[in-house]
Design a protein around this motif. Structure first.
Motif, PDB file in Angstrom:
ATOM      1  N   ASP A 297       0.816  -1.192  -0.157  1.00  0.00           N
ATOM      2  CA  ASP A 297      -0.115   0.047  -0.002  1.00  0.00           C
ATOM      3  C   ASP A 297       0.946   1.201  -0.073  1.00  0.00           C
ATOM      4  O   ASP A 297       1.445   1.513   1.051  1.00  0.00           O
ATOM      5  N   PHE A 298       0.946   1.950  -1.190  1.00  0.00           N
ATOM      6  CA  PHE A 298       1.910   3.159  -1.331  1.00  0.00           C
ATOM      7  C   PHE A 298       1.042   4.230  -0.272  1.00  0.00           C
ATOM      8  O   PHE A 298       1.744   4.789   0.318  1.00  0.00           O
ATOM      9  N   ASN A 299      -0.211   4.383  -0.342  1.00  0.00           N
ATOM     10  CA  ASN A 299      -0.889   5.140   0.470  1.00  0.00           C
ATOM     11  C   ASN A 299      -2.450   4.565   0.615  1.00  0.00           C
ATOM     12  O   ASN A 299      -2.613   3.591   0.011  1.00  0.00           O
ATOM     13  N   ALA A 300      -3.248   5.201   0.946  1.00  0.00           N
ATOM     14  CA  ALA A 300      -4.642   4.858   1.358  1.00  0.00           C
ATOM     15  C   ALA A 300      -5.274   4.632  -0.057  1.00  0.00           C
ATOM     16  O   ALA A 300      -6.495   3.958  -0.196  1.00  0.00           O
ATOM     17  N   ALA A 301      -4.938   5.325  -1.028  1.00  0.00           N
ATOM     18  CA  ALA A 301      -5.611   5.232  -2.368  1.00  0.00           C
ATOM     19  C   ALA A 301      -4.870   4.412  -3.466  1.00  0.00           C
ATOM     20  O   ALA A 301      -5.292   4.086  -4.481  1.00  0.00           O
ATOM     21  N   THR A 302      -3.465   3.773  -3.171  1.00  0.00           N
ATOM     22  CA  THR A 302      -2.945   3.175  -3.951  1.00  0.00           C
ATOM     23  C   THR A 302      -2.520   1.851  -3.552  1.00  0.00           C
ATOM     24  O   THR A 302      -1.742   1.805  -2.744  1.00  0.00           O
ATOM     25  N   ARG A 303      -2.772   0.772  -4.245  1.00  0.00           N
ATOM     26  CA  ARG A 303      -2.078  -0.635  -4.008  1.00  0.00           C
ATOM     27  C   ARG A 303      -1.620  -1.392  -5.227  1.00  0.00           C
ATOM     28  O   ARG A 303      -2.123  -1.363  -6.073  1.00  0.00           O
ATOM     29  N   LEU A 304      -0.474  -2.095  -4.761  1.00  0.00           N
ATOM     30  CA  LEU A 304       0.328  -3.162  -5.693  1.00  0.00           C
ATOM     31  C   LEU A 304       0.009  -4.355  -5.132  1.00  0.00           C
ATOM     32  O   LEU A 304       0.447  -4.560  -4.182  1.00  0.00           O
ATOM     33  N   THR A 305      -0.618  -5.177  -6.121  1.00  0.00           N
ATOM     34  CA  THR A 305      -0.786  -6.542  -5.699  1.00  0.00           C
ATOM     35  C   THR A 305       0.018  -7.654  -6.806  1.00  0.00           C
ATOM     36  O   THR A 305      -0.200  -7.303  -7.969  1.00  0.00           O
ATOM     37  N   ALA A 306       0.806  -8.375  -6.340  1.00  0.00           N
ATOM     38  CA  ALA A 306       1.762  -9.042  -7.224  1.00  0.00           C
ATOM     39  C   ALA A 306       1.351 -10.465  -6.794  1.00  0.00           C
ATOM     40  O   ALA A 306       1.260 -10.918  -5.552  1.00  0.00           O
ATOM     41  N   SER A 307       1.227 -11.591  -7.765  1.00  0.00           N
ATOM     42  CA  SER A 307       0.856 -12.820  -7.594  1.00  0.00           C
ATOM     43  C   SER A 307       1.289 -13.846  -8.411  1.00  0.00           C
ATOM     44  O   SER A 307       1.681 -13.473  -9.485  1.00  0.00           O
ATOM     45  N   ALA A 308       1.556 -15.080  -8.128  1.00  0.00           N
ATOM     46  CA  ALA A 308       2.185 -16.223  -8.805  1.00  0.00           C
ATOM     47  C   ALA A 308       1.580 -17.506  -8.505  1.00  0.00           C
ATOM     48  O   ALA A 308       1.297 -17.714  -7.258  1.00  0.00           O
ATOM     49  N   SER A 309       1.373 -18.294  -9.419  1.00  0.00           N
ATOM     50  CA  SER A 309       0.902 -19.696  -8.970  1.00  0.00           C
ATOM     51  C   SER A 309       1.659 -20.672  -9.939  1.00  0.00           C
ATOM     52  O   SER A 309       1.876 -20.451 -11.089  1.00  0.00           O
TER      53      SER A 309
END
Length: 784
Positions: A297-309
């Motif tokens: 969470d960079f801030n309350a308005a911006t989120r980065l989600t990275a995933s792998a399977s």
């Protein structure tokens, strides 16, 4: 000195008073331990008559409030969860909310890729919750999906399957399977078995759209779209480990854990499954499945989600049985060399940003790397002469690979005008693929009807590469002209481009050395919902679905006819209501799905299949579900569908072996084969208050009779199955966090076939399992 002392008291005393009125903490899901955003927090005095809303949790599930004077109790409430009222005993309160047993307005994401109430979506959509997933302890996904009204996921063993949602039981590309809103396979490379590429141990909940969803998701979402929503990092830290097995040597170990520290969160989970010397001959398998997800969470308005399977499956494939072996419960395979080996890796990175209260966007970049190698039992065929006498046997070994690069971007804007919402999106998928198939000479012991060995001739039946490129743009507009009415209109344009390059010399192929195929479609949607109040309402929907031919069908050496793109028009109405003081919830959907150029699987004389277009088909049905909570300890669920699937314009070409002449057989007006007219699943669960953590549930699965051939001359009678599930989760003392369960599948030891296929020499049966006792233990830990 005294004046300074009084000045100090003047500042400290109010500060202490304010500190006593401050309340903070985190609210999480009691099952997944994920932080819950937008939980409404209310306060009340000693009489508990009036609760006053104070605020909501943020994206990280945290809250920080000033309590009014005289506050005694705090209530935490959110749609889909049981409200919790607690006494104010400290300045920090961390709350675990339990998912509601009876959820009248589930929150969904698959209708628009945005969170919204089920009643705002003019489609038939169902949700399998984390509670159902935890209580079921499924060893295969069909044990969960078959709880959904209108869904029959066919168990083919070792996590292999096919599906029937608003369609007959089919192996064709009529369903879209997604993970967190992204297709797990590209358009044109569908695999009816592809859900073995899902890590079921890391699934938080499942959403099923029934009927075409092409206006938002594109190709193949004809019968339905299934979206597997994976676990997010928990608040604080949490984990689980479990071990299970049955009397037929199935063994499985699950483990998952995660944490959140400041702005960063991480989750990792997976399982290893192993089968050796099971109830069915030649059915050993190994499965390794892992998921990884991180958030920042960079801030309350911006989120980065990275995933792998990563998913790996190596399984023996025993094939189906003839009627004699099936009814004698003789589960021996007629060969010992077929197999399937799958490796599937997926990764993605998604950036979400909320610009302001009216605008939000996300963009996702994704990558796939997949290989499916097999020596399939269903391609083993016998060659016979004109008199029907056996001559020889053959088969093939093949391998399909693809590697995908793409992105999905979407923006949502809300407007004051008629409380409207606009969603714009774009999708790009570049998936180059390759495929080869080599011809096998197979040796057969005719007297025993047993295939003893094979020789790879090295001769290629197919050898090609395809540059597969799918681009799409979509728009969806919602408005509320009056408070009770919501209107949704959507439109999507897709271009599917195949660039085929043949690796076989011109003398060995029916195809050109290079050719291109393009499929274009505009898929509209128009729907509305109307809220009648008191958890009652209805919806109506018109949508279009489309299906381009699969690359394996277009370019296979076995495919004798060219295929056209299939289109479907869907007309649908439905509604919902609650009754008995909100203790019962009922949903109903009626649909008319009309297919043009629907791609139908045709049986060939050697008992293998190819595909051809049917001029017209019709699928009509009603889907219904009832959830009833007569008392707090008992819950009852009944889900069902009644449907008719009919050929309107369809014929096959047959051959008279005595004369060598071909002739056409029309099946217009016949019921489609492998299409049960009634599918039902019901379950009753008891969780006694006097024994917290204990549960017992009985489940009934019904599949009605159906025709096994398009001529409607052969029938399978269907079956009734009964399952029993018991479990106990320790809530206190030294064993707190531990759990134990016992699932008894096919309680009555019923002989049944999950699917039956008609052929020239009789029916073949995919046998369901006998009675199975599955025992498991687990341990959960968490802190936030």
């Amino acid at each position: 000195m005294k004046p300074y002392f009084f000045y100090l008291l003047f500042f400290i005393v109010p500060s202490l008073a304010n500190a006593q009125n401050l309340l903070q903490g985190t609210v999480t899901d009691a099952i997944t331990h994920e932080p819950l955003s937008n939980v409404v927090i209310s306060s009340a005095g000693a009489d508990l008559t009036i609760f006053k809303d104070l605020g909501q949790t943020n994206a990280q599930g945290k809250y920080h409030l000033n309590l009014p004077e005289g506050t005694v109790k705090i209530r935490f409430s959110m749609t889909g969860f049981t409200a919790q009222i607690v006494a104010v005993s400290a300045s920090t309160l961390n709350i675990n909310l339990q998912p509601a047993t009876l959820d009248l307005q589930p929150v969904i994401v698959s209708a628009s890729r945005e969170k919204q109430s089920r009643q705002d979506a003019p489609i038939a959509i169902s949700k399998i919750t984390s509670t159902q997933i935890q209580d079921t302890k499924a060893t295969a996904l069909y044990q969960l999906l078959n709880k959904v009204a209108g869904v029959y996921m066919v168990d083919l063993g070792n996590e292999q399957h096919t599906m029937a949602i608003r369609q007959p039981i089919t192996y064709n590309a009529l369903y879209l399977y997604m993970e967190d809103g992204l297709p797990i396979r590209p358009t044109g490379i569908f695999n009816h078995n592809s859900l073995y590429e899902i890590n079921m141990g890391s699934v938080r909940d499942i959403e099923v759209i029934k009927g075409p969803a092409s206006s938002l998701y594109g190709s193949n979402s004809i019968g339905g779209a299934v979206n597997f929503i994976t676990q997010n990092p928990p608040s604080g830290y949490a984990g689980n480990v479990s071990l299970q097995g049955d009397q037929y040597h199935y063994r499985r170990v699950d483990a998952n854990a995660g944490f959140t520290a400041g702005k960063f969160g991480l989750y990792a989970g997976g399982y290893v499954a192993h089968q050796k010397n099971g109830w069915q001959d030649y059915s050993d398998f190994d499965k390794y499945s892992f998921n990884l997800k991180s958030t920042y969470d960079f801030n309350a308005a911006t989120r980065l989600t990275a995933s792998a399977s990563y998913n790996y499956l190596n399984t023996q494939t025993p094939g189906s049985l003839d009627s004699a072996h099936f009814y004698n419960r003789s589960y021996g395979s007629n060969q010992r060399f077929t197999y399937r080996k799958v490796e599937a890796f997926r990764s993605s990175a998604r950036l979400d940003h909320v610009w302001n209260e009216h605008n939000a966007s996300f963009i996702t970049a994704f990558f796939r790397d997949n290989s499916t190698a097999q020596l399939p039992s269903y391609y083993i065929g016998d060659v016979r002469n004109a008199a029907g006498q056996y001559v020889s046997s053959n088969g093939q070994v093949n391998d399909q690979k693809f590697r995908s690069y793409g992105f999905l971007a979407q923006h949502r804007a809300d407007f004051d005008f008629l409380h409207s919402r606009l969603i714009l999106g774009a999708y790009l998928d570049d998936s180059p693929s390759s495929y080869y198939a080599q011809y096998l000479n197979i040796t057969k012991d005719v007297e025993r009807n047993y295939y003893t060995d094979f020789v790879n001739t090295g001769r290629y039946l197919d050898d090609y590469q395809i540059k597969l490129f799918n681009t799409a743009a979509y728009v969806q507009y919602e408005l509320k002209p009056v408070e009770a009415l919501r209107v949704v209109a959507g439109l999507r344009y897709d271009n599917v481009h195949y660039n085929f390059e043949n690796g076989l010399p011109p003398s060995n192929t029916k195809y050109k050395q290079q050719e291109t195929n393009n499929f274009n479609i505009v898929a509209p949607k128009l729907g509305l919902t109307y809220d009648l109040g008191n958890n009652k309402g209805f919806y109506a929907n018109y949508s279009v679905g489309f299906q381009p031919p699969e690359t394996s069908n277009l370019y296979s050496s076995r495919q004798l006819v060219l295929l056209k793109q299939a289109t479907f028009n869907n007309y649908e109405v439905g509604g919902w209501l609650s009754a008995f003081n909100k203790k019962m919830y009922f949903e109903l959907s009626l649909y008319d799905l009309e297919g043009r150029n629907e791609i139908i699987s045709q049986l060939l004389p050697d008992n293998t299949t190819q595909n051809q277009n049917a001029g017209a088909t019709r699928h009509r049905g009603i889907e219904y579900s009832i959830n009833f909570l007569p008392v707090k300890e008992v819950s009852f669920r009944f889900s069902g569908t009644n449907a008719q699937h009919t050929y309107l314009d369809y014929s096959e070409v047959a051959t008279n072996y005595s004369t060598g002449k071909s002739y056409s057989i029309s099946y217009d007006g016949n019921r489609m084969n492998n299409a049960p007219t009634w599918i039902a699943n019901s379950e009753i669960t008891y969780k006694p208050m006097y024994l917290q953590g204990f549960r017992i549930a009985g489940e009934w699965q019904h599949i009605n009779s159906y025709f096994t051939n398009p001529a409607n001359t052969k029938t399978y009678g269907g079956y009734n199955l009964y399952n029993l599930r018991l479990g106990y989760d320790f809530k206190k003392d030294l064993l707190q966090g531990a759990g134990i369960w016992l699932n008894v599948l096919n309680l009555s030891n019923k002989l049944y076939a999950t699917t039956v296929t008609g052929n020239s020499y009789g029916d073949t049966y995919n046998t369901g399992s006998p009675r199975i006792y599955n025992l498991g233990i687990s341990y959960n830990f968490s802190k936030h």
